[in-house]
Design a protein around this motif. Structure first.
Motif, short mmCIF file in Angstrom:
data_model
loop_
_atom_site.label_atom_id
_atom_site.label_comp_id
_atom_site.label_asym_id
_atom_site.label_seq_id
_atom_site.Cartn_x
_atom_site.Cartn_y
_atom_site.Cartn_z
N MET A 1 19.59 116.04 61.02
CA MET A 1 18.37 116.73 60.69
C MET A 1 17.23 115.70 60.65
O MET A 1 17.37 114.64 60.08
CB MET A 1 18.55 117.43 59.35
CG MET A 1 17.37 118.26 58.93
SD MET A 1 17.64 119.10 57.36
CE MET A 1 17.78 120.75 57.95
N THR A 3 13.60 114.01 59.68
CA THR A 3 12.91 113.84 58.40
C THR A 3 11.98 115.01 58.13
O THR A 3 11.95 115.55 57.02
CB THR A 3 12.13 112.51 58.38
OG1 THR A 3 13.06 111.45 58.63
CG2 THR A 3 11.46 112.29 57.05
N ARG A 6 13.94 118.02 57.07
CA ARG A 6 14.41 117.86 55.69
C ARG A 6 13.28 118.12 54.70
O ARG A 6 13.49 118.77 53.68
CB ARG A 6 14.98 116.45 55.47
CG ARG A 6 16.45 116.37 55.77
CD ARG A 6 17.03 115.06 55.30
NE ARG A 6 17.69 114.48 56.46
CZ ARG A 6 17.38 113.35 57.05
NH1 ARG A 6 16.45 112.59 56.57
NH2 ARG A 6 18.03 112.93 58.10
N GLU A 7 12.12 117.59 55.01
CA GLU A 7 10.97 117.80 54.13
C GLU A 7 10.61 119.27 54.06
O GLU A 7 10.29 119.78 52.98
CB GLU A 7 9.77 116.97 54.60
CG GLU A 7 9.96 115.49 54.40
CD GLU A 7 8.88 114.65 55.08
OE1 GLU A 7 7.96 115.24 55.71
OE2 GLU A 7 8.97 113.42 54.98
N ASP A 10 13.15 120.97 51.91
CA ASP A 10 12.87 120.65 50.51
C ASP A 10 11.74 121.54 49.97
O ASP A 10 11.83 122.05 48.86
CB ASP A 10 12.47 119.18 50.35
CG ASP A 10 13.62 118.21 50.56
OD1 ASP A 10 14.76 118.67 50.74
OD2 ASP A 10 13.36 116.99 50.56
N ALA A 69 16.96 118.11 48.19
CA ALA A 69 17.64 117.53 49.36
C ALA A 69 19.15 117.75 49.32
O ALA A 69 19.82 117.66 50.34
CB ALA A 69 17.33 116.04 49.47
#
Length: 171
Positions: A1, A3, A6-7, A10, A69
């Motif tokens: 995944m 960044t 992922r952000e 989140d 996360a």
């Protein structure tokens, strides 16, 4: 995944924790495929019920998740527990046609049917350990933590599950 992905996840988790209905729906959309595979592989014909129970628990307990996360691993542990609970509760023989698709390497249909038949005859705990270690590729330590057992217990359960599978495998 990536960044950025992922952000974004989140952010979705945080918004869902605050009660945003769109974020809750998006989180479920993201988690369902992997959780569905786990539930279906462990609870077999009751996989849909296990997935539904998993999603209910995830949404109810989402506020307790401290680190967004970690949502995938956190939800996976809930899925394993719920699938085992449902499988134990409804342990019964399932018609072959009702068995879920189990994601495995491309093989012929006859082999797929044989795999389903053998898995159907294993205990839920044996299916769980085979799925976590062999299908999901989870480490011994991670599987132990998820199942709330010692790593040595995972090792012995996996050995017994593989032996049970091999004994039942058509020669």
């Amino acid at each position: 995944m990536h960044t950025n992905d992922r952000e974004q996840l989140d952010d979705v988790v945080r918004d869902a924790q605050r009660g945003d209905p769109w974020a809750m729906q998006e989180l479920m959309r993201v988690l369902m495929p992997s959780l569905g595979r786990i539930c279906g592989s462990i609870a077999l014909a009751d996989g849909d019920d296990a997935l539904q129970e998993t999603m209910i628990v995830v949404l109810r307990r989402l506020a307790t998740l401290r680190e967004p996360a970690a949502v995938r691993g956190w939800a996976r542990s809930i899925a394993v527990r719920e699938a085992l609970r449902v499988a134990r509760k409804r342990s019964r023989t399932v018609p072959l046609a009702a068995l879920p698709e189990i994601p495995i390497a491309p093989i012929d249909a006859t082999t797929t049917v044989a795999v389903h038949e053998v898995l159907d005859r294993l205990a839920p705990e044996q299916r769980a350990i085979l799925v976590l270690r062999d299908a999901e590729g989870m480490s011994e330590a991670d599987a132990a933590e998820l199942l709330d057992v010692a790593p040595g217990t995972v090792k012995s359960r996996l050995h017994r599950a593989r032996e049970a599978f091999a004994r039942r495998w058509p020669s």
